[in-house]
Scaffold this active site. Structure first.
Site, PDB file in Angstrom:
ATOM      1  N   ASP A 111      48.479  52.501  48.873  1.00  0.00           N
ATOM      2  CA  ASP A 111      49.064  51.375  49.824  1.00  0.00           C
ATOM      3  C   ASP A 111      49.798  51.996  51.207  1.00  0.00           C
ATOM      4  OD1 ASP A 111      48.057  49.980  47.904  1.00  0.00           O
ATOM      5  OD2 ASP A 111      50.084  48.806  47.418  1.00  0.00           O
ATOM      6  N   GLU A 121      49.508  54.976  52.434  1.00  0.00           N
ATOM      7  CA  GLU A 121      48.582  55.586  53.459  1.00  0.00           C
ATOM      8  C   GLU A 121      47.636  54.587  54.023  1.00  0.00           C
ATOM      9  OE1 GLU A 121      45.004  58.530  52.353  1.00  0.00           O
ATOM     10  OE2 GLU A 121      46.151  58.098  50.676  1.00  0.00           O
ATOM     11  N   SER A 148      49.205  37.136  54.217  1.00  0.00           N
ATOM     12  CA  SER A 148      49.562  38.515  53.733  1.00  0.00           C
ATOM     13  C   SER A 148      51.026  38.670  54.376  1.00  0.00           C
ATOM     14  CB  SER A 148      48.858  39.294  54.280  1.00  0.00           C
ATOM     15  OG  SER A 148      49.101  40.574  53.825  1.00  0.00           O
ATOM     16  N   GLU A 174      63.056  38.065  45.841  1.00  0.00           N
ATOM     17  CA  GLU A 174      62.308  38.040  44.913  1.00  0.00           C
ATOM     18  C   GLU A 174      61.659  39.487  44.645  1.00  0.00           C
ATOM     19  OE1 GLU A 174      59.391  35.137  45.527  1.00  0.00           O
ATOM     20  OE2 GLU A 174      61.035  33.601  46.149  1.00  0.00           O
ATOM     21  N   LYS A 199      58.503  41.934  44.035  1.00  0.00           N
ATOM     22  CA  LYS A 199      57.094  41.816  44.487  1.00  0.00           C
ATOM     23  C   LYS A 199      56.445  42.175  43.247  1.00  0.00           C
ATOM     24  CE  LYS A 199      54.106  42.969  48.440  1.00  0.00           C
ATOM     25  NZ  LYS A 199      52.875  43.166  47.631  1.00  0.00           N
ATOM     26  N   ASP A 231      53.031  43.337  41.469  1.00  0.00           N
ATOM     27  CA  ASP A 231      51.888  43.942  41.815  1.00  0.00           C
ATOM     28  C   ASP A 231      50.700  43.605  41.157  1.00  0.00           C
ATOM     29  OD1 ASP A 231      50.522  45.833  43.432  1.00  0.00           O
ATOM     30  OD2 ASP A 231      51.049  47.671  42.306  1.00  0.00           O
ATOM     31  N   ARG A 281      42.613  34.633  46.982  1.00  0.00           N
ATOM     32  CA  ARG A 281      42.884  34.549  48.397  1.00  0.00           C
ATOM     33  C   ARG A 281      41.708  34.624  49.510  1.00  0.00           C
ATOM     34  NH1 ARG A 281      47.612  38.307  51.066  1.00  0.00           N
ATOM     35  NH2 ARG A 281      46.151  39.923  50.698  1.00  0.00           N
ATOM     36  N   GLU A 335      51.350  35.050  41.603  1.00  0.00           N
ATOM     37  CA  GLU A 335      50.610  36.219  41.244  1.00  0.00           C
ATOM     38  C   GLU A 335      50.174  36.351  39.958  1.00  0.00           C
ATOM     39  OE1 GLU A 335      50.417  38.389  44.162  1.00  0.00           O
ATOM     40  OE2 GLU A 335      50.042  40.300  43.438  1.00  0.00           O
ATOM     41  N   TYR A 359      55.226  31.654  42.609  1.00  0.00           N
ATOM     42  CA  TYR A 359      56.265  32.023  43.647  1.00  0.00           C
ATOM     43  C   TYR A 359      56.639  31.071  44.769  1.00  0.00           C
ATOM     44  CZ  TYR A 359      52.579  34.697  45.757  1.00  0.00           C
ATOM     45  OH  TYR A 359      51.617  35.102  46.375  1.00  0.00           O
ATOM     46  N   LYS A 410      62.441  36.434  51.564  1.00  0.00           N
ATOM     47  CA  LYS A 410      62.264  35.011  52.272  1.00  0.00           C
ATOM     48  C   LYS A 410      63.435  34.465  52.763  1.00  0.00           C
ATOM     49  CE  LYS A 410      58.507  34.748  48.739  1.00  0.00           C
ATOM     50  NZ  LYS A 410      57.948  34.095  47.637  1.00  0.00           N
ATOM     51  N   LYS A 443      58.964  47.858  50.439  1.00  0.00           N
ATOM     52  CA  LYS A 443      58.246  48.398  49.561  1.00  0.00           C
ATOM     53  C   LYS A 443      59.100  49.545  48.870  1.00  0.00           C
ATOM     54  CE  LYS A 443      53.710  46.818  49.489  1.00  0.00           C
ATOM     55  NZ  LYS A 443      52.673  47.704  49.601  1.00  0.00           N
ATOM     56  N   CYS A 449      31.384  70.025  20.053  1.00  0.00           N
ATOM     57  CA  CYS A 449      32.757  69.381  19.625  1.00  0.00           C
ATOM     58  C   CYS A 449      33.732  70.700  19.866  1.00  0.00           C
ATOM     59  CB  CYS A 449      32.616  68.502  18.276  1.00  0.00           C
ATOM     60  SG  CYS A 449      34.405  68.030  18.074  1.00  0.00           S
ATOM     61  N   CYS A 485      35.165  70.800  15.933  1.00  0.00           N
ATOM     62  CA  CYS A 485      34.229  71.109  14.679  1.00  0.00           C
ATOM     63  C   CYS A 485      33.039  71.768  14.986  1.00  0.00           C
ATOM     64  CB  CYS A 485      33.939  69.825  13.873  1.00  0.00           C
ATOM     65  SG  CYS A 485      32.816  68.641  14.492  1.00  0.00           S
ATOM     66  N   CYS A 504      31.349  62.957  19.413  1.00  0.00           N
ATOM     67  CA  CYS A 504      31.300  63.867  18.460  1.00  0.00           C
ATOM     68  C   CYS A 504      30.696  62.936  17.058  1.00  0.00           C
ATOM     69  CB  CYS A 504      32.323  64.876  18.080  1.00  0.00           C
ATOM     70  SG  CYS A 504      32.447  65.602  16.306  1.00  0.00           S
ATOM     71  N   CYS A 510      34.766  65.584  11.363  1.00  0.00           N
ATOM     72  CA  CYS A 510      35.377  66.495  12.210  1.00  0.00           C
ATOM     73  C   CYS A 510      37.084  65.953  12.004  1.00  0.00           C
ATOM     74  CB  CYS A 510      35.017  65.807  13.513  1.00  0.00           C
ATOM     75  SG  CYS A 510      35.775  66.208  14.912  1.00  0.00           S
TER      76      CYS A 510
HETATM   77  S1  IVH Z   1      55.292  35.247  49.204  1.00  0.00           S
HETATM   78  C1  IVH Z   1      52.754  34.157  53.205  1.00  0.00           C
HETATM   79  N1  IVH Z   1      56.471  36.365  46.956  1.00  0.00           N
HETATM   80  O1  IVH Z   1      52.091  40.123  47.854  1.00  0.00           O
HETATM   81  C2  IVH Z   1      52.770  35.145  51.877  1.00  0.00           C
HETATM   82  N2  IVH Z   1      54.307  37.235  47.506  1.00  0.00           N
HETATM   83  O2  IVH Z   1      50.952  40.420  50.998  1.00  0.00           O
HETATM   84  C3  IVH Z   1      53.524  34.795  50.886  1.00  0.00           C
HETATM   85  N3  IVH Z   1      53.216  38.932  46.159  1.00  0.00           N
HETATM   86  O3  IVH Z   1      49.329  39.376  47.516  1.00  0.00           O
HETATM   87  C4  IVH Z   1      53.718  35.441  49.759  1.00  0.00           C
HETATM   88  N4  IVH Z   1      55.038  38.799  44.629  1.00  0.00           N
HETATM   89  O4  IVH Z   1      50.630  37.583  46.141  1.00  0.00           O
HETATM   90  C5  IVH Z   1      55.248  36.220  47.923  1.00  0.00           C
HETATM   91  N5  IVH Z   1      57.373  37.087  45.072  1.00  0.00           N
HETATM   92  C6  IVH Z   1      56.471  37.260  45.818  1.00  0.00           C
HETATM   93  C7  IVH Z   1      55.294  38.061  45.731  1.00  0.00           C
HETATM   94  C8  IVH Z   1      54.207  38.142  46.446  1.00  0.00           C
HETATM   95  C9  IVH Z   1      53.865  39.577  45.222  1.00  0.00           C
HETATM   96  C10 IVH Z   1      52.138  39.242  46.622  1.00  0.00           C
HETATM   97  C11 IVH Z   1      51.103  38.255  47.093  1.00  0.00           C
HETATM   98  C12 IVH Z   1      50.311  38.715  48.124  1.00  0.00           C
HETATM   99  C13 IVH Z   1      51.025  39.837  48.714  1.00  0.00           C
HETATM  100  C14 IVH Z   1      51.454  39.635  50.276  1.00  0.00           C
END
Ligand code: IVH
Length: 664
Positions: free
Chosen positions: A34, A36, A82, A113, A115, A117, A136, A172, A224, A288, A312, A406, A409, A424, A429
């Site tokens: 991510d 990179e 995003s 909150e 995030k 994954d 999405r 998510e 969320y 947020k 992040k 193997c 054995c 094997c 064995c």
């Molecule tokens: S809010 C307008 N809250 O992160 C976008 N997103 O790049 C609102 N994600 O794949 C997203 N945890 O699904 C929000 N607590 C959280 C989240 C979250 C993970 C994910 C989301 C998306 C990526 C956003």
């Protein structure tokens, strides 16, 4: 940089990023980290802005995935955006300044909150019923994956409480780390390719065309965000999380309202420290603006809202050296290459080994002994080698290749058709013998306390046991000569072995270690067939009629029970008094006695599994495919070929409410 150079670099970056995007979203298998990706994206944006080169199809504008061709496409009424990412606390303060500048005041709070994954998943409820689950996609159009989403236990099919007519949920889908590790362990054992991390496993699973397979995978969900039709219902983010929970949706309990960005930064520092204590993977926090009405004022850029930002956590990767590549033999004889590493600190633990999965994987990443490699923790336990850091280094060792024999054995290894694994096939064995017995004694199988790895290894080495059936003829005297085995522990172990005779049939069946027969399949087999004799007499076709059992499992079961050494072990276990018959289930009624049902399509209120249980509790039988023997087809929405076949055969089609009527 000249304009020409800028153009060239932009093209280069776009190509790289698009490739990475396709790998991430399309194939659900990432080719760069991510971090990179974010770095390249940032570089691209800078050049595009400086030289005015941004086009509408640039990765800096459009959102990652494309909707795929195989699912029905759905338009999102409100785009699924995003988030902008940052890796530094300083940039968090910059974000706060921007918010304050646009608003012209500081009369707002933040909701922070975790995030999660996984994969973004949109849900739509109409009059409380789930009508849509969608990915999405490109942010505007996604895939309709409702049939898959219905199999996720966390996601209610019917809302609770006082909900409005239309409820749009954003959240998510993810996998817990333990479940992910266990799933991968099983896949590896069964010669299937493994998933790189829980996120890919989630995305890969939800893109499958077969909801039955999805149902068997451990997908979870956190909601969320909640979108209302009417503006007058605007709330705060924290209120929305409360409402979501009231509607019966799963909401993560780790979130907090912060008055200032300073408070946010303190909080996320604490969250970073404790990130490994959660059962799921989190790669950061999402901050947020809490007041919904301010979201409109702040608006959004082409890609991301201005009212939120993702922070992040530092990447959980480390660089180390592969000392050597060794080989490990599993319970079913699968030979797995393992990287023995120069010990390195990673995510709070010292990592010394990493699974390399199979030869194809090693070739693909061109991993060789002596290489400097990037390692990453994909699950809680198993570290992965992500890539080689010095692929162009001089004097690298020769590429690694798997042996033909193997390592334990010396028998010849076989590559099984359609599979990546080498196996094997020698049942004697030694490591296989040991692991089969360990599996039999394990917590989920016979749960024999005190029969761990070390004891099993000694028992096998001393020639005291060759199969798990031999356990039941051991005596305290046999055990006493073993290392660290006193009178009392020996007696306890014999007691535990004897006590295991009481374990129910499904556990015995799982403990046998038949290929592809995991916990759940063993349960289903035991329940549907009732006894070991019935299973041993069944044909592949009969077994494949059971709901969770496909041709691959059916064939493996028949193969296992047709081998004479296995039949002999069963005979002995029967003599020792183990359970080989399922306990009779409490029946609700016998209203459906003698009738065979097939269930298809999406039912209005019940999940398919619930309908199946209900039929069985009332004496009916459920099978997987329509035949002349089928009495009824219970059909819901989007019923496909089974409905056509049932019609052709003149089988009575039932709706869910008719089933309810039949059982009163
Ligand atoms: S809010 C307008 N809250 O992160 C976008 N997103 O790049 C609102 N994600 O794949 C997203 N945890 O699904 C929000 N607590 C959280 C989240 C979250 C993970 C994910 C989301 C998306 C990526 C956003």
């Amino acid at each position: 940089m000249t304009t020409e150079q800028a153009r060239q670099r932009v093209e280069e970056l776009k190509e790289k990023l698009n490739k990475a995007n396709d790998a991430y979203y399309g194939d659900a298998a990432p080719i760069m980290s991510d971090r990179e990706f974010d770095k390249l994206l940032e570089e691209l944006l800078e050049i595009e802005l400086e030289f005015d080169l941004q086009t509408s199809n640039s990765p800096t504008v459009r959102i990652g995935g494309k909707p795929s061709k195989t699912f029905r496409n759905v338009q999102h009424p409100v785009p699924m955006l995003s988030l902008s990412n940052t890796y530094s606390v300083e940039e968090l303060f910059d974000f706060d300044k921007r918010v304050q500048n646009i608003l012209g005041h500081s009369d707002y709070t933040y909701n922070a909150e975790l995030k999660y994954d996984g994969m973004a998943l949109r849900l739509r409820y109409e009059n409380g019923s789930l009508v849509l689950g969608a990915t999405r996609g490109d942010g505007t159009t996604g895939d309709d994956i409702t049939a898959n989403v219905r199999t996720i236990d966390d996601i209610p099919l019917q809302l609770k409480g006082d909900y409005p007519e239309i409820v749009e949920v954003r959240g998510e889908a993810y996998m817990e780390l333990k479940a992910f590790d266990e799933m991968n362990r099983q896949r590896e054992e069964e010669g299937e390719s493994v998933f790189a991390n829980p996120r890919n496993a989630t995305a890969g699973t939800l893109k499958l065309q077969d909801p039955t397979t999805v149902a068997g995978r451990p997908i979870r969900y956190f909601a969320y965000d909640l979108l209302f039709e009417k503006d007058d219902e605007l709330l705060t983010q924290s209120d929305k999380l409360k409402l979501l929970a009231e509607y019966g949706l799963p909401v993560c309990n780790i979130h907090a309202v912060c008055n200032t960005i300073g408070d946010v930064s303190k909080l996320i520092e604490a969250w970073d420290e404790e990130r490994h204590t959660h059962p799921f993977e989190t790669d950061g926090a999402v901050i947020k603006v809490n007041q919904e009405k301010l979201r409109d004022v702040l608006g959004q850029t082409a890609k991301a809202p201005r009212w939120a930002i993702a922070y992040k956590f530092a990447a959980e990767q480390a660089i180390t050296t592969i000392k050597e590549i060794t080989l490990q033999v599993g319970r079913l004889g699968t030979v797995t290459p393992v990287a023995e590493l120069e010990p390195v600190q990673l995510a709070g633990t010292t990592v010394k080994r990493a699974s390399l999965h199979n030869e194809d994987e090693i070739r693909r990443k061109d991993i060789r002994p002596g290489d400097r490699v990037m390692v990453e923790k994909a699950g809680e336990i198993i570290p992965q080698v992500v890539s080689v850091v010095n692929p162009d280094a001089k004097g690298r060792q020769e590429p690694f290749s798997m042996p033909e024999e193997c390592p334990a054995c010396g028998s010849e290894l076989a590559r099984i058709e359609d599979e990546v694994a080498l196996r094997c096939n020698n049942p004697a064995c030694p490591p296989q013998v040991r692991i089969r017995i360990e599996h039999f004694a394990s917590r989920a199988a016979m749960d024999i306390d005190g029969l761990g790895e070390a004891v099993v290894a000694q028992l096998v080495e001393q020639g005291l046991i060759e199969t798990y059936a031999d356990l039941y003829s051991l005596s305290t005297e046999d055990l006493l000569p073993l290392e660290r085995m006193a009178e009392k522990s020996a007696k306890n172990l014999i007691d535990a072995i004897n006590a295991s005779k009481e374990q129910p049939f499904e556990r015995v069946l799982y403990g046998l270690g038949v290929r592809f027969v995991g916990n759940k399949v063993a349960k289903d087999l035991a329940k549907s067939m009732g006894s070991i004799d019935a299973i041993m007499d069944a044909t592949e076709e009969e077994l494949a009629e059971i709901d969770s059992i496909g041709p691959r499992i059916a064939s493996s079961v028949v193969q296992y029970f047709s081998a004479e050494p296995n039949r002999e072990i069963i005979r002995r276990l029967k003599e020792y008094g183990l359970n080989f018959e399922a306990e009779q289930q409490e029946k609700a009624s016998s209203a459906l006695e003698g009738f065979t049902f097939v269930i298809t399509g999406t039912l209005p209120t019940l999940k398919r599994k619930e309908a199946g249980d209900l039929i069985e509790q009332n004496g009916g039988k459920v099978t997987g495919s329509v035949s002349k023997k089928t009495s009824y087809l219970l059909a819901g929405e989007d019923a496909g070929s089974k409905l056509d076949k049932a019609k052709k055969l003149g089988i009575t089609i039932l709706e869910e409410n008719q089933l309810f009527e039949m059982i009163g």
